[in-house]
Design an enzyme around this catalytic site. Structure first.
Site, PDB file in Angstrom:
ATOM      1  N   HIS A  58     -16.319  -4.931 -44.417  1.00 22.00           N
ATOM      2  CA  HIS A  58     -17.195  -5.781 -45.217  1.00 22.00           C
ATOM      3  C   HIS A  58     -16.924  -5.521 -46.692  1.00 22.00           C
ATOM      4  O   HIS A  58     -16.402  -4.470 -47.069  1.00 22.00           O
ATOM      5  CB  HIS A  58     -18.661  -5.482 -44.908  1.00 22.00           C
ATOM      6  CG  HIS A  58     -19.118  -5.958 -43.572  1.00 22.00           C
ATOM      7  ND1 HIS A  58     -20.447  -6.019 -43.221  1.00 22.00           N
ATOM      8  CD2 HIS A  58     -18.434  -6.392 -42.488  1.00 22.00           C
ATOM      9  CE1 HIS A  58     -20.567  -6.478 -41.996  1.00 22.00           C
ATOM     10  NE2 HIS A  58     -19.352  -6.714 -41.515  1.00 22.00           N
ATOM     11  N   GLU A 100     -18.882  -4.895 -49.422  1.00 24.38           N
ATOM     12  CA  GLU A 100     -19.519  -3.737 -50.045  1.00 24.38           C
ATOM     13  C   GLU A 100     -18.880  -2.443 -49.549  1.00 24.38           C
ATOM     14  O   GLU A 100     -18.647  -1.513 -50.323  1.00 24.38           O
ATOM     15  CB  GLU A 100     -21.028  -3.719 -49.744  1.00 24.38           C
ATOM     16  CG  GLU A 100     -21.763  -4.952 -50.230  1.00 24.38           C
ATOM     17  CD  GLU A 100     -21.856  -6.067 -49.194  1.00 24.38           C
ATOM     18  OE1 GLU A 100     -22.739  -6.923 -49.347  1.00 24.38           O
ATOM     19  OE2 GLU A 100     -21.036  -6.092 -48.248  1.00 24.38           O
ATOM     20  N   CYS A 114     -25.408  -6.529 -45.334  1.00 29.27           N
ATOM     21  CA  CYS A 114     -25.801  -6.566 -43.928  1.00 29.27           C
ATOM     22  C   CYS A 114     -26.770  -5.430 -43.587  1.00 29.27           C
ATOM     23  O   CYS A 114     -26.716  -4.345 -44.150  1.00 29.27           O
ATOM     24  CB  CYS A 114     -24.574  -6.508 -43.019  1.00 29.27           C
ATOM     25  SG  CYS A 114     -23.726  -4.911 -42.974  1.00 29.27           S
ATOM     26  N   CYS A 151     -23.914  -2.131 -44.413  1.00 26.17           N
ATOM     27  CA  CYS A 151     -23.685  -2.115 -45.861  1.00 26.17           C
ATOM     28  C   CYS A 151     -24.949  -1.713 -46.607  1.00 26.17           C
ATOM     29  O   CYS A 151     -24.889  -1.017 -47.618  1.00 26.17           O
ATOM     30  CB  CYS A 151     -23.146  -3.467 -46.336  1.00 26.17           C
ATOM     31  SG  CYS A 151     -21.467  -3.759 -45.735  1.00 26.17           S
TER      32      CYS A 151
END
Length: 145
Positions: free
Chosen positions: A52, A54, A80, A90
């Site tokens: 992801h 981040e 998330c 995240c």
């Protein structure tokens, strides 16, 4: 650069993501309190289909970097709070890093998961700023969903 400019950059980074039928295309930038960019990342960066934005950005910053508590994460999409592919979301990565401020453009729609990132960050004492005027820019690279 101000919050809008940095968030616009995060939204532009989302365009670098290979499209996925089961994941959002997201960009993220981490900026220290003095305005120094610490890292940037995007979903599926480096060919990892599960990374992801981040997560990719935070992985580039040494753990315990003293600039993290004063830093801001700029993310095109709400971080998330539900994840199947990794042990930590995240949202949890941001909280654990010590970062105390997140700026986002678009809250995650209930499409792939029921996300509560803003609520979890806020409950942990992280300041969350939403700039919905940039939500359309964050949605564009996700038109495939």
């Amino acid at each position: 650069m101000n919050d809008r400019d940095r968030l616009r950059l995060a939204c532009e980074l989302a365009r670098l993501c290979p499209p996925s039928p089961s994941a959002f295309s997201v960009g993220a930038v981490v900026v220290a309190a003095d305005g120094t960019e610490l890292a940037r990342g995007h979903s599926r960066e480096g060919g990892d289909p599960h990374v992801h934005a981040e997560e990719a950005a935070l992985a580039k910053i040494p753990v315990g970097d003293p600039r993290l508590p004063g830093a801001t994460v700029y993310s095109s999409l709400e971080p998330c709070s539900v994840r199947r592919s990794r042990p930590r979301t995240c949202t949890r990565l941001i909280i654990d890093s010590g970062i105390r401020r997140v700026v986002l453009a678009w809250r995650e729609p209930v499409l792939l998961a029921d996300c509560h990132g803003v609520e979890e960050l806020t409950a942990a004492g992280v300041t969350v700023v939403e700039l919905p005027e940039l939500a359309d820019l964050a949605r564009e690279p996700n038109a495939h969903l």
